[in-house]
Design a protein around this motif. Structure first.
Motif, PDB file in Angstrom:
ATOM      1  N   ASN A   1      -4.432  15.761 -29.706  1.00 39.40           N
ATOM      2  CA  ASN A   1      -3.993  14.329 -29.780  1.00 39.40           C
ATOM      3  C   ASN A   1      -3.816  13.632 -30.578  1.00 39.40           C
ATOM      4  O   ASN A   1      -4.107  12.300 -30.637  1.00 39.40           O
ATOM      5  CB  ASN A   1      -4.246  13.530 -28.276  1.00 39.40           C
ATOM      6  CG  ASN A   1      -2.955  12.721 -27.740  1.00 39.40           C
ATOM      7  OD1 ASN A   1      -1.891  12.859 -28.093  1.00 39.40           O
ATOM      8  ND2 ASN A   1      -3.493  11.801 -26.759  1.00 39.40           N
ATOM      9  N   SER A   2      -3.969  14.238 -31.915  1.00 36.83           N
ATOM     10  CA  SER A   2      -4.104  13.378 -33.089  1.00 36.83           C
ATOM     11  C   SER A   2      -2.886  13.294 -33.822  1.00 36.83           C
ATOM     12  O   SER A   2      -1.940  14.220 -33.690  1.00 36.83           O
ATOM     13  CB  SER A   2      -5.302  14.257 -34.012  1.00 36.83           C
ATOM     14  OG  SER A   2      -5.157  13.737 -35.162  1.00 36.83           O
ATOM     15  N   GLU A   3      -2.535  12.288 -34.725  1.00 35.49           N
ATOM     16  CA  GLU A   3      -1.389  12.121 -35.218  1.00 35.49           C
ATOM     17  C   GLU A   3      -1.356  12.547 -36.752  1.00 35.49           C
ATOM     18  O   GLU A   3      -0.424  12.609 -37.385  1.00 35.49           O
ATOM     19  CB  GLU A   3      -1.014  10.735 -35.284  1.00 35.49           C
ATOM     20  CG  GLU A   3      -0.557  10.288 -34.002  1.00 35.49           C
ATOM     21  CD  GLU A   3       0.095   8.679 -33.934  1.00 35.49           C
ATOM     22  OE1 GLU A   3       0.865   8.629 -33.262  1.00 35.49           O
ATOM     23  OE2 GLU A   3      -0.341   7.953 -35.061  1.00 35.49           O
ATOM     24  N   SER A   4      -2.514  12.732 -37.545  1.00 37.01           N
ATOM     25  CA  SER A   4      -2.329  13.038 -38.859  1.00 37.01           C
ATOM     26  C   SER A   4      -3.532  14.151 -39.245  1.00 37.01           C
ATOM     27  O   SER A   4      -4.558  14.401 -38.442  1.00 37.01           O
ATOM     28  CB  SER A   4      -2.512  11.844 -39.920  1.00 37.01           C
ATOM     29  OG  SER A   4      -3.752  11.345 -39.549  1.00 37.01           O
ATOM     30  N   TRP A   5      -3.224  15.062 -40.249  1.00 39.29           N
ATOM     31  CA  TRP A   5      -4.212  15.913 -40.735  1.00 39.29           C
ATOM     32  C   TRP A   5      -4.264  15.701 -42.235  1.00 39.29           C
ATOM     33  O   TRP A   5      -2.957  15.696 -42.977  1.00 39.29           O
ATOM     34  CB  TRP A   5      -3.652  17.425 -40.381  1.00 39.29           C
ATOM     35  CG  TRP A   5      -4.216  18.420 -40.935  1.00 39.29           C
ATOM     36  CD1 TRP A   5      -5.581  18.844 -40.651  1.00 39.29           C
ATOM     37  CD2 TRP A   5      -3.961  19.144 -42.295  1.00 39.29           C
ATOM     38  NE1 TRP A   5      -5.851  19.918 -41.512  1.00 39.29           N
ATOM     39  CE2 TRP A   5      -5.082  20.317 -42.463  1.00 39.29           C
ATOM     40  CE3 TRP A   5      -2.920  19.111 -43.274  1.00 39.29           C
ATOM     41  CZ2 TRP A   5      -4.945  21.147 -43.520  1.00 39.29           C
ATOM     42  CZ3 TRP A   5      -2.958  19.959 -44.199  1.00 39.29           C
ATOM     43  CH2 TRP A   5      -3.892  21.039 -44.279  1.00 39.29           C
ATOM     44  N   ARG A   6      -5.620  15.279 -42.538  1.00 37.86           N
ATOM     45  CA  ARG A   6      -5.808  15.230 -44.175  1.00 37.86           C
ATOM     46  C   ARG A   6      -4.465  14.124 -44.788  1.00 37.86           C
ATOM     47  O   ARG A   6      -3.844  14.450 -45.503  1.00 37.86           O
ATOM     48  CB  ARG A   6      -5.601  16.573 -44.934  1.00 37.86           C
ATOM     49  CG  ARG A   6      -6.605  17.400 -44.633  1.00 37.86           C
ATOM     50  CD  ARG A   6      -6.806  18.396 -45.835  1.00 37.86           C
ATOM     51  NE  ARG A   6      -7.709  19.400 -45.473  1.00 37.86           N
ATOM     52  CZ  ARG A   6      -8.285  20.270 -46.304  1.00 37.86           C
ATOM     53  NH1 ARG A   6      -7.818  20.138 -47.652  1.00 37.86           N
ATOM     54  NH2 ARG A   6      -8.973  21.271 -46.107  1.00 37.86           N
ATOM     55  N   THR A   7      -4.368  13.299 -43.963  1.00 37.43           N
ATOM     56  CA  THR A   7      -3.625  11.892 -44.274  1.00 37.43           C
ATOM     57  C   THR A   7      -1.899  12.346 -44.122  1.00 37.43           C
ATOM     58  O   THR A   7      -1.298  11.383 -44.238  1.00 37.43           O
ATOM     59  CB  THR A   7      -3.791  11.464 -45.778  1.00 37.43           C
ATOM     60  OG1 THR A   7      -3.041  12.269 -46.842  1.00 37.43           O
ATOM     61  CG2 THR A   7      -5.331  11.423 -45.881  1.00 37.43           C
ATOM     62  N   HIS A   8      -1.824  13.487 -43.889  1.00 34.98           N
ATOM     63  CA  HIS A   8      -0.318  13.904 -43.436  1.00 34.98           C
ATOM     64  C   HIS A   8      -0.049  13.730 -41.867  1.00 34.98           C
ATOM     65  O   HIS A   8      -0.459  14.372 -41.349  1.00 34.98           O
ATOM     66  CB  HIS A   8      -0.189  15.199 -44.204  1.00 34.98           C
ATOM     67  CG  HIS A   8      -0.509  15.525 -45.509  1.00 34.98           C
ATOM     68  ND1 HIS A   8       0.584  14.873 -46.400  1.00 34.98           N
ATOM     69  CD2 HIS A   8      -1.394  16.274 -46.077  1.00 34.98           C
ATOM     70  CE1 HIS A   8      -0.110  15.307 -47.517  1.00 34.98           C
ATOM     71  NE2 HIS A   8      -0.887  16.154 -47.318  1.00 34.98           N
ATOM     72  N   HIS A   9       1.043  12.866 -41.964  1.00 32.33           N
ATOM     73  CA  HIS A   9       1.349  12.371 -40.428  1.00 32.33           C
ATOM     74  C   HIS A   9       1.992  13.758 -39.989  1.00 32.33           C
ATOM     75  O   HIS A   9       2.821  14.399 -40.439  1.00 32.33           O
ATOM     76  CB  HIS A   9       2.397  11.317 -40.431  1.00 32.33           C
ATOM     77  CG  HIS A   9       2.343  10.641 -39.026  1.00 32.33           C
ATOM     78  ND1 HIS A   9       3.334  11.153 -38.051  1.00 32.33           N
ATOM     79  CD2 HIS A   9       1.545   9.480 -38.617  1.00 32.33           C
ATOM     80  CE1 HIS A   9       3.277  10.473 -37.041  1.00 32.33           C
ATOM     81  NE2 HIS A   9       2.357   9.468 -37.409  1.00 32.33           N
ATOM     82  N   ILE A  10       1.779  13.693 -38.534  1.00 38.52           N
ATOM     83  CA  ILE A  10       2.326  14.958 -37.782  1.00 38.52           C
ATOM     84  C   ILE A  10       3.915  15.057 -37.842  1.00 38.52           C
ATOM     85  O   ILE A  10       4.797  15.976 -37.925  1.00 38.52           O
ATOM     86  CB  ILE A  10       2.112  15.083 -36.320  1.00 38.52           C
ATOM     87  CG1 ILE A  10       2.529  16.286 -35.802  1.00 38.52           C
ATOM     88  CG2 ILE A  10       2.748  13.758 -35.413  1.00 38.52           C
ATOM     89  CD1 ILE A  10       1.948  16.628 -34.244  1.00 38.52           C
ATOM     90  N   ALA A  11       4.694  13.839 -38.173  1.00 40.74           N
ATOM     91  CA  ALA A  11       5.985  13.803 -38.115  1.00 40.74           C
ATOM     92  C   ALA A  11       6.401  14.291 -39.492  1.00 40.74           C
ATOM     93  O   ALA A  11       7.518  15.097 -39.577  1.00 40.74           O
ATOM     94  CB  ALA A  11       6.569  12.327 -37.946  1.00 40.74           C
ATOM     95  N   THR A  12       5.660  13.967 -40.606  1.00 37.26           N
ATOM     96  CA  THR A  12       6.069  14.554 -41.823  1.00 37.26           C
ATOM     97  C   THR A  12       5.717  15.918 -41.963  1.00 37.26           C
ATOM     98  O   THR A  12       6.529  16.821 -42.419  1.00 37.26           O
ATOM     99  CB  THR A  12       5.112  13.887 -42.860  1.00 37.26           C
ATOM    100  OG1 THR A  12       5.187  12.400 -42.895  1.00 37.26           O
ATOM    101  CG2 THR A  12       5.294  14.377 -44.383  1.00 37.26           C
ATOM    102  N   LEU A  13       4.951  16.653 -41.304  1.00 34.07           N
ATOM    103  CA  LEU A  13       4.479  18.008 -41.149  1.00 34.07           C
ATOM    104  C   LEU A  13       5.686  18.557 -40.582  1.00 34.07           C
ATOM    105  O   LEU A  13       6.245  19.484 -40.941  1.00 34.07           O
ATOM    106  CB  LEU A  13       3.365  18.307 -40.487  1.00 34.07           C
ATOM    107  CG  LEU A  13       2.034  17.911 -41.046  1.00 34.07           C
ATOM    108  CD1 LEU A  13       0.756  17.880 -40.021  1.00 34.07           C
ATOM    109  CD2 LEU A  13       1.628  19.154 -42.037  1.00 34.07           C
TER     110      LEU A  13
END
Lengths: 659, 332
Positions: free
Chosen positions: A358-370
Motif C-alpha cells: 500500500n505504498s505510493e512511491s519507489w525510490r522517489t518514483h510515484h506509482i502513477a509515473t511507474l
C-alpha cells in the motif's frame, strides 16, 4: 585581355542581336535579343553577348540564360489575318508571302566579363554558348582548375547541338563552404531517387582525393527503389555517352551493405531484398534495450514525457536496461533486463511490490509515473518489434569502421513509421558523434532522406527528428555530415532545412506547387518548363550559378526497384526452421538441416533466436558446434545411471491359459 | 456627325430616282492628301482589247495558276529643313529605294542593301555657299514672284527630291530586270526606261487615282466588282514603247468610296504576249494574289501589297535618327 577572352574559341556566326527600347530596356541583370526563326535558342539556353565598344579598355562579354521568349508579327489584330485569308486557314497557309515574324528572347545575366564596372548589357551580337562559354558563364572555371579541381559533374547542358558538362563545386555541395542538397519533384516522374543514385556515383568517381574519404547512408523508407544498388542496369547508348563524357563509370556501386531489422518473430530480416542470391551483403539491424531507451523521446511526445517520467526513463536507461540490478525491497532476485519483456516483468514486480505494501512511491518514483512509463514503453515495444533483440545484443552499422566509397542502405520499408523515426534518429546521431570524434572511418558522410516533408514538416509540432534535421542542415557541413533530401512539395518542408541546402535540384514539378510563393522568383516560361520536364531532366541551383540551369543526367547504372523485384523476387515466406537455417548458412553455406533440426523440438523460438544471433555475431569456424553450445550450457549432460537388473516377481506356469 | 441630315439626303436622292451608295462611317473622312496634292484628271485612251470584237468592259480575271510575283520595288524620301537663308530653305533629304525578293515565303533584300542618296537641296543661286565634299543637289527656280515664296522654293526642292527618288527606283528596276530573275512588282507607274518598258517581267501598280484612264465612261471602272478588271488600254509613254494599262478591283467597295480597293496596272506590252486579254488576266491574277497578307494597319491597306509595305518598313527602319519622327514625309 581576360582569360575568357583569351581562350574564346574561333568566332562562330551570331544567332541574334541584342535590342533595347525605352519600354524594354536592358539592365545589368537582364537583356533582350532577337534571333532568326530557325535558331536553336530556347528557354534555358546559355548565350554570349559580345559588346562592340571597349569599357575601361576591354570589350565586355556578357553571359546569360534565356528565361522568356516571345514571338510576334506585324499583325495589329487577329481579325486582319482572318481578312487576308478570307476566313479560310488553308488560304493563309498557301499564300505566297508570310508575314515578317520576330523571335524576341529575354535572358537573365549569368556573368559579366569583366565584372566591373557593372553596366547595362550593351548592344551586340549574340552567340550560342560553347563548352568554354558555359564554363565561364556558370563560374565553373573557378573550381575546375587542372591542378586542384573540386568539380563534381551533375549532368550535361544541351542546346543548339552542344552538350556541355555541368559541374558543381564539392566545397559547396559537401562542405565546408556550404553543403547539403535538396531535390523536389512529382513522385514517379521526377526521378528524385534516380538523381541521387546518379549523383552518388558521380561523387564517388570525382570526390577530390585532397578532401579525404566519403561514404553514403541511405534510408529506404518506401518500396524497393534502393534495394539493388549493386546490380547493373541496362543503359541506352545515349546514357552511356553521357557517362563517358562526364568520366563516370557506368557501373553499379561496388560496395553496398544493407541493414534491416528482423521480422516480429525475429526469424528473418524484414527487408524487400530477401532473394537468396542477394544475401551476402545484407545484415541485421538490431539493438539492445539500452540503445532504444536512449532515443525513447523520439517516440514519445511532450505530453508523455514530463519531468517525472523523463527522470524515470533516464533511471531505467542508466541503471536497469542491460545492467544487473537488484533491490532488497523487491526481494532477492537479481534482474537482468535485456528486452522489453524483461523490462515489463521488472515493472510488474515493482508495481506489485508497491501495491502489496500500500505504498505510493519507489525510490522517489510515484506509482502513477511507474504505470504511465510502463504503458508508454510497452507501446514502444509493440512498435519496434524486430528492432530490439531479446538478449540485448546489437547488430549495428559499422560505426568506427565505415569504408570509403561505400553505400550503407537501411531498409525500413516494411517497418512501422515510429520505428523508422527511431532508426533515423539513432543512426544520424551516431554518425554525428563519430564524425565529431573523427573516428567514423570516413571523413564525409552523405545521408539521403526521402519524404522530407514527413520528417521536417513546415508546420506541426516540433519533433526530435525535425530538430535533428535542422541541426544537420545548419551545422552538419563543419563535421562532414551532408544531407541529401528529397520531397514532392518543397513548400511543405521546414524553411530552414531547405534554405540551408546550398544546392537544389528540381525535377518535373506539380503545378500547384509552382503556384506557391517560393517559386515566384522564376519567370512564367521557366515554371512552364519545370512543369513539363522529361524524366532525366533537372533544373539546378547552385551557389556558383547566378541563375538556375537545365541539365540532363543519365539513367543510374543500377537496377530500379521494379526491375530488381522482377529479376530478384522476394523470397517466399519460410518456416521458422528454414529461416534460422538460412541465417546460419550465411556463415556456413554447407550447414545441413539435419544438423540442427532437433533444437526446434527441444527449445522455444526465443532461445533459438538468441542462439542464432550469438552465432551470427561470433561467426565461428564450426557454426554447428557453436550454435548447439549456446544450448548446451543450459542442459548439463549427466552420466547415464545404470540400475541392477531386477528379478521377475513370478513366473507364469507353463500352460497357464491366462498368461 | 450629321446623322439626321445624312439620312434625309440619302432618302431624298433615292426618291428622285438616283441610286446613291452609302458609305460606312470609317470611310466618310476622305484623305485630304489624295484630293489636294494634284489636280484630278480623266484621260481617254485607245482600247487594246476587244478591237476585233465587242469590247468587254468588265471581266473576271479567272483563277488559273500563274508564276507569281517574285520581288517588290518601292522607295521613300525623307527631308528636313535644317536652316533658312532668308527665304531660302536649306533642305537635307534622303531618297532611297529597295527591291525585296521573296525566298521561301520570306523577304530578303536584293543585293543585300537598298540604294540611297543623301544630299543638301539648294537653289542654283545658293549652291556655291557649300564647300566641295558636301553632297549637293541644286535646282533652278523661276523668277516669278510666286516661286520666290519660301514654300514655293520648298516645293521646288521637294519636287527635285521626288525626281531623284524616281530616278533611283528606275535605275534599280532596270538593274533587277536585267538579271531576269523573277517578276517585279513596282509601286506606282512603270519607270519610263527602255529596259523596263520592253521587259516581260515588270508590272507597275498605281494606287492613287489623280488621273483616271478610260475608253468609255467612268462607270466601267467604278463599278468593277472584286476580282474584275477593266479592258486594257494603251498609254502613251512620250516617245517610248506603249504601255498597257487597266484597272483591277482588289477589294469590294461596298460601303466605301468607289475607288476603294481599285488599282491601275501598267504592264509592258511584250509581257502580255500575243493574246492581250489572256496576258492581262494572268498579270491581274499575279497582282490579285498579293492581297494577302493584309497590309493592315497601313492606311492604304486596301490597295497596298504586303511586299510593298515591307519595302517601306525596311527603308524606314534604316532611317537615320535625324529623319525619324515628325519631319519626314513619304511622297507617292
Amino acid at each position: 585581355m581576360s582569360d575568357a577572352e583569351r581562350e574564346r574559341p574561333e568566332p562562330a556566326s551570331p544567332i541574334g542581336r541584342v535590342v533595347a527600347t525605352e519600354r524594354r530596356p536592358n539592365t545589368p541583370h537582364e537583356f533582350h535579343f532577337w534571333t532568326a526563326l530557325d535558331s536553336a535558342v530556347g528557354i534555358g539556353t546559355i548565350v554570349r553577348v559580345e559588346g562592340t565598344l571597349p569599357v575601361a579598355g576591354t570589350i565586355p562579354v556578357i553571359y546569360g540564360v534565356v528565361t522568356e521568349g516571345e514571338g510576334y508579327t506585324d499583325l495589329a489584330s487577329p481579325l486582319h489575318d482572318v481578312l487576308g485569308a478570307e476566313a479560310d486557314p488553308m488560304l493563309a497557309h498557301s499564300g505566297r508571302t508570310a508575314r515578317t515574324e520576330v523571335r524576341l528572347y529575354t535572358a537573365a545575366v549569368l556573368r559579366h566579363v569583366p565584372d566591373e564596372p557593372l553596366q547595362p548589357v550593351p548592344m551586340g551580337a549574340v552567340f550560342l554558348g560553347t563548352d568554354r562559354d558555359v564554363e565561364v558563364a556558370l563560374r565553373m572555371d573557378s573550381f575546375l582548375r587542372p591542378e586542384s579541381s573540386t568539380g563534381i559533374p551533375v549532368g550535361v547542358y544541351r542546346a543548339g547541338g552542344t552538350e556541355s558538362p555541368i559541374w558543381v563545386d564539392a566545397d559547396f555541395l559537401l562542405g565546408p563552404e556550404s553543403a547539403h542538397l535538396n531535390i523536389t519533384g512529382v513522385s514517379g516522374l521526377a526521378t528524385k531517387t534516380s538523381a541521387v543514385e546518379w549523383l552518388l556515383s558521380s561523387i564517388f568517381a570525382h570526390f577530390p582525393a585532397s578532401k579525404g574519404s566519403i561514404a553514403a547512408v541511405c534510408f529506404n523508407v518506401k518500396g524497393p527503389d534502393l534495394c539493388f544498388l549493386d546490380q547493373p542496369a541496362e543503359l541506352s547508348p545515349e546514357d552511356l555517352s553521357i557517362y563517358r563524357k562526364l568520366d563516370v563509370p557506368a557501373t553499379p556501386f561496388a560496395n553496398v551493405r544493407y541493414f534491416a531489422p528482423l521480422t516480429a518473430s525475429g526469424a528473418a530480416l524484414n527487408t524487400l531484398r530477401s532473394n537468396e542470391q542477394l544475401q551476402d551483403n545484407v545484415f541485421p539491424l538490431t539493438w539492445g534495450l539500452p540503445e532504444v531507451l536512449q532515443y525513447a523521446e523520439v517516440l514519445l511526445n511532450r505530453d508523455d514525457v514530463d519531468a517525472k517520467a523523463g527522470a524515470l526513463i533516464d533511471f531505467i536507461a542508466q541503471r536497469i536496461a542491460g545492467q544487473r540490478f537488484d533491490d532488497p525491497a523487491l526481494g532477492t532476485q537479481t534482474y537482468r533486463v535485456q528486452s522489453f519483456a524483461d523490462l515489463d516483468q521488472w515493472f510488474r514486480d515493482v508495481i506489485n511490490h508497491l501495491e502489496a505494501r500500500n505504498s505510493e512511491s519507489w525510490r522517489t518514483h510515484h506509482i502513477a509515473t511507474l504505470r504511465k512509463v510502463r504503458n508508454r514503453l510497452s507501446n514502444i515495444a509493440t512498435r519496434c518489434q524486430g528492432l530490439v533483440t531479446s538478449d540485448g545484443r546489437a547488430s549495428d552499422l559499422p560505426f568506427g569502421g565505415f569504408a570509403d566509397r561505400t553505400v550503407y542502405v537501411i531498409d525500413l520499408a516494411n517497418v512501422e513509421e515510429d520505428a523508422q523515426d527511431l532508426v533515423f534518429a539513432r543512426v544520424v546521431s551516431k554518425l554525428r558523434e563519430h564524425l565529431e570524434r573523427r573516428n567514423l572511418g570516413v571523413d564525409h558522410v552523405v545521408v539521403f532522406v526521402d519524404e522530407l516533408n514527413k520528417y521536417a514538416p513546415a508546420d506541426g509540432q516540433d519533433t526530435y527528428v525535425r530538430k535533428m534535421l535542422l541541426d544537420i542542415a545548419e551545422r552538419g557541413r563543419y563535421l562532414g555530415l551532408v544531407l541529401f533530401s528529397a520531397q514532392q512539395f518543397r513548400s511543405q518542408v521546414h524553411r530552414r532545412v531547405v534554405g540551408n541546402s546550398a544546392t537544389a535540384l528540381y525535377g518535373r514539378m506539380d503545378s500547384d506547387e509552382l503556384a506557391t510563393p517560393g517559386y515566384s522568383v522564376f519567370s512564367p516560361a521557366i515554371k512552364t518548363r519545370m512543369a513539363t520536364m522529361d524524366k532525366g531532366q533537372l533544373m539546378i541551383r547552385h551557389p556558383h550559378f547566378a541563375q538556375p540551369v537545365f541539365v540532363r543526367f543519365p539513367r543510374p547504372a543500377v537496377l530500379t526497384g521494379r526491375d530488381g523485384s522482377r529479376l530478384f523476387p522476394p523470397a517466399p515466406e519460410v518456416s521458422f526452421e528454414d529461416a534460422v537455417l538460412r541465417s546460419l548458412r550465411r556463415v556456413d553455406p554447407a550447414l545441413e538441416p539435419g544438423a540442427i533440426e532437433h533444437v526446434f523440438a527441444l527449445y522455444d523460438e526465443r532461445e533459438i533466436i538468441r542462439a542464432r544471433d550469438a552465432t551470427l555475431v561470433a561467426r565461428p569456424r564450426d557454426v554447428r558446434r557453436f550454435f548447439l553450445e549456446q544450448f548446451a550450457r543450459r542442459i548439463p549432460v549427466e552420466p547415464l545411471v545404470t540400475h541392477e537388473a531386477r528379478k521377475a516377481l513370478r513366473v507364469t506356469p507353463p500352460g497357464d491359459p491366462y498368461a | 456627325m450629321f446623322s439626321s441630315l445624312r439620312r434625309a439626303v440619302i432618302d431624298a436622292l433615292r426618291s428622285s430616282g438616283a441610286r446613291p451608295t452609302e458609305v460606312d462611317a470609317a470611310d466618310r473622312q476622305v484623305d485630304v492628301a489624295q484630293v489636294a496634292t494634284e489636280p484630278a484628271r480623266v484621260r481617254t485612251c485607245e482600247l487594246l482589247e476587244g478591237r476585233e470584237h465587242a469590247p468587254r468592259p468588265r471581266r473576271p480575271i479567272g483563277s488559273d495558276p500563274t508564276a507569281g510575283v517574285g520581288a517588290f520595288l518601292d522607295g521613300i524620301q525623307q527631308y528636313e529643313v535644317c536652316a533658312w537663308l532668308d527665304a531660302i530653305p536649306v533642305v537635307v533629304a534622303r531618297a532611297s529605294a529597295v527591291v525585296r525578293a521573296t525566298m521561301n515565303r520570306r523577304f530578303v533584300t536584293w543585293r543585300g542593301a537598298p540604294v540611297e542618296h543623301t544630299a543638301v537641296y539648294l537653289p542654283d543661286s545658293h549652291a556655291e555657299l557649300l564647300p566641295v565634299g558636301i553632297p549637293l543637289v541644286s535646282f533652278a527656280t523661276s523668277r516669278t514672284a510666286d516661286d520666290t515664296h519660301p514654300f514655293g522654293v520648298l516645293g521646288t526642292a521637294l519636287r527635285s527630291l521626288h525626281a531623284r527618288r524616281e530616278a533611283l527606283e528606275s535605275a534599280l528596276a532596270a538593274d533587277f530586270i536585267s538579271t531576269g530573275e523573277t517578276r517585279l512588282y513596282i509601286d506606282g507607274q512603270l519607270p519610263r526606261t527602255p529596259m523596263v518598258l520592253e521587259s516581260p517581267n515588270a508590272y507597275g501598280v498605281v494606287t492613287s487615282h489623280h488621273t483616271l484612264y478610260i475608253s468609255d465612261g467612268l462607270n466601267t471602272i467604278l463599278q468593277l466588282a472584286e476580282g474584275e478588271r477593266s479592258a486594257a488600254l494603251a498609254i502613251d509613254t512620250q516617245g517610248g514603247p506603249p504601255v498597257a494599262t487597266w484597272y483591277l478591283r482588289l477589294r469590294t467597295p461596298a460601303g466605301r468610296s468607289p475607288l476603294h480597293g481599285l488599282v491601275r496596272i501598267e504592264a509592258p506590252l511584250p509581257s502580255l504576249g500575243p493574246d492581250i486579254a489572256a496576258g492581262a488576266d494572268a498579270v491581274s491574277r499575279d497582282i490579285f494574289a498579293e492581297r494577302a497578307p493584309v497590309s493592315l494597319p497601313d492606311r492604304r491597306w486596301d490597295v497596298t501589297a504586303y511586299g510593298i509595305r515591307n519595302c517601306q518598313q525596311y527603308l524606314e527602319a534604316r532611317l537615320p535618327p535625324a529623319f525619324a519622327g515628325e519631319r519626314w514625309t513619304g511622297l507617292g
